[in-house]
Scaffold this motif. Structure first.
Motif, PDB file in Angstrom:
ATOM      1  N   ASP A 217       0.772  -0.573  -3.154  1.00  0.00           N
ATOM      2  CA  ASP A 217       0.665   0.828  -4.185  1.00  0.00           C
ATOM      3  C   ASP A 217       1.705   0.764  -4.815  1.00  0.00           C
ATOM      4  O   ASP A 217       2.688   0.975  -4.139  1.00  0.00           O
ATOM      5  CB  ASP A 217      -0.844   1.192  -4.289  1.00  0.00           C
TER       6      ASP A 217
ATOM      7  N   GLN B 109      -2.869  -6.342   2.783  1.00  0.00           N
ATOM      8  CA  GLN B 109      -3.209  -4.856   2.485  1.00  0.00           C
ATOM      9  C   GLN B 109      -3.945  -4.290   3.766  1.00  0.00           C
ATOM     10  O   GLN B 109      -3.593  -2.680   3.645  1.00  0.00           O
ATOM     11  CB  GLN B 109      -4.571  -5.045   1.409  1.00  0.00           C
TER      12      GLN B 109
ATOM     13  N   TRP C   4       0.175  -5.531  -9.667  1.00  0.00           N
ATOM     14  CA  TRP C   4      -0.240  -5.340  -8.284  1.00  0.00           C
ATOM     15  C   TRP C   4      -1.662  -4.487  -8.648  1.00  0.00           C
ATOM     16  O   TRP C   4      -1.724  -4.196  -9.210  1.00  0.00           O
ATOM     17  CB  TRP C   4       0.757  -4.123  -7.985  1.00  0.00           C
TER      18      TRP C   4
END
Ligand code: TXA
Ligand code: MG
Length: 304
Positions: free
Chosen positions: A58, A118, A80
């Motif tokens: 992030d 992620q 993002w």
């Protein structure tokens, strides 16, 4: 151990992992480990050390590695996690290995949205350097099978993540102070970025990136562009129409998002037919058409 745990353990030992992202599959290594970065260059067969994108979960993590001007932050907040890469001044205290940045004072950062990417980033808690998981100069892989076939026996652990939603690499925007440049057109259209931060300057001339080399993304067959129909013996990549025999259509309805997602997989499939030439229909230049035409032009460029 789950696949993510196995992959994280391998990465922490300096091994490489092929990870899915929403753009293309990446050949990932611990961005803080210069030896892992060297393995990426070696396995890809990149002719020289070119800077790699460091993937972060992030914006907070990105800010540990680069000083982002306000318009870069604005883009990060809007896009993002997603297919946007920001090149900005590297912080002196960034843990990213200098080799990953090829000795430049800037660093390329991207927060991918693919859930597997992620999960991996959050498990390893380090940035991951990852170029597209293909041998240098070849078509980027948009599914795990294409990635495996690039490296054969030498393929590292591959995390399965299905077909890539975008199918085209991230858009790269470079910042010098608050001046933004389009360094590589990609999965986010120029128009969407300019709507937020105003007109983008052009990339500086000269080779700055392998994806900017004139011959890149190349299939085995030669490519003939702007072909309204195939000639005898040619395979055909159609757009806005149904595909003829020995052809595939990027989008029968002329949808550029669908075309971007199918581009690399279709080029691979047509290449496998064994034709000497793949003729390609004209693709409009607006929206994602800019990135599609950029890749096709490089795929068609003369090779050494
Ligand atoms: O979608 C993507 O961006 C994929 C996935 C795996 O995230 N990655 C990707 O990486 O396309 P790669 O290495 O194939 O392309 C990275 C591009 C190169 O053209 C490189 O030169 C440019 O980013 N780049 C990296 N760091 C840079 C820097 N400091 N200044 C200018 N360009 C940079
Ligand atoms: Mg690439």
């Amino acid at each position: 151990m789950s696949d993510i745990e196995k992959a994280a353990a391998a990465l922490l030992c300096g091994e490489l992992v092929i990870m899915p992202t929403e753009t293309v599959y990446g050949l990932a290594g611990d961005a803080t480990n210069a030896a892992a970065i060297a393995k990426i260059y070696a396995l890809k067969g990149r002719p020289q050390f070119n800077p790699l994108i460091a993937h972060v979960p992030d914006l907070d993590e990105a800010l540990r590695h680069a000083a982002l001007p306000s318009s870069a932050k604005k883009l990060a907040e809007a896009f993002w996690p997603g297919p946007l890469t920001i090149v900005a001044q590297r912080r002196a205290d960034s843990s990213i290995a200098e080799l990953a940045c090829a000795g430049l004072t800037s660093v390329a950062l991207r927060a991918p949205s693919h859930p597997v990417a992620q999960e991996l980033l959050r498990a390893i808690k380090r940035p991951l350097a990852a170029p597209s998981a293909n041998r240098s100069g070849r078509i980027s892989p948009t599914n795990s099978e294409a990635a495996r076939s690039e490296f054969g026996e030498a393929a590292p652990l591959i995390l399965e993540g299905g077909a890539c939603a975008h199918g085209l690499e991230s858009t790269i925007i470079g910042f010098e102070h608050d001046q933004a440049r389009l360094l590589r057109p990609g999965a986010i259209a120029r128009e969407a970025i300019e709507a937020l931060i105003g007109p983008l300057a052009a990339a500086p001339v000269g080779v700055h990136a392998p994806g900017m080399l004139s011959s890149h993304y190349a299939p085995r067959a030669r490519i003939r562009l702007n072909a309204t129909a195939p000639e005898a013996g040619e395979a055909y990549l159609a757009f806005g129409s149904t595909a003829p025999h020995r052809g595939l259509s990027l989008s029968e309805t002329g949808d550029l998002t669908e075309a971007a997602a199918k581009l690399y997989a279709h080029l691979r499939a047509l290449d496998a037919l064994g034709a000497d030439i793949i003729a390609v229909a004209p693709i409009p230049m607006h929206g994602l058409g800019e990135a599609i035409n950029d890749r096709l032009k490089r795929a068609a460029a003369p090779r050494d």
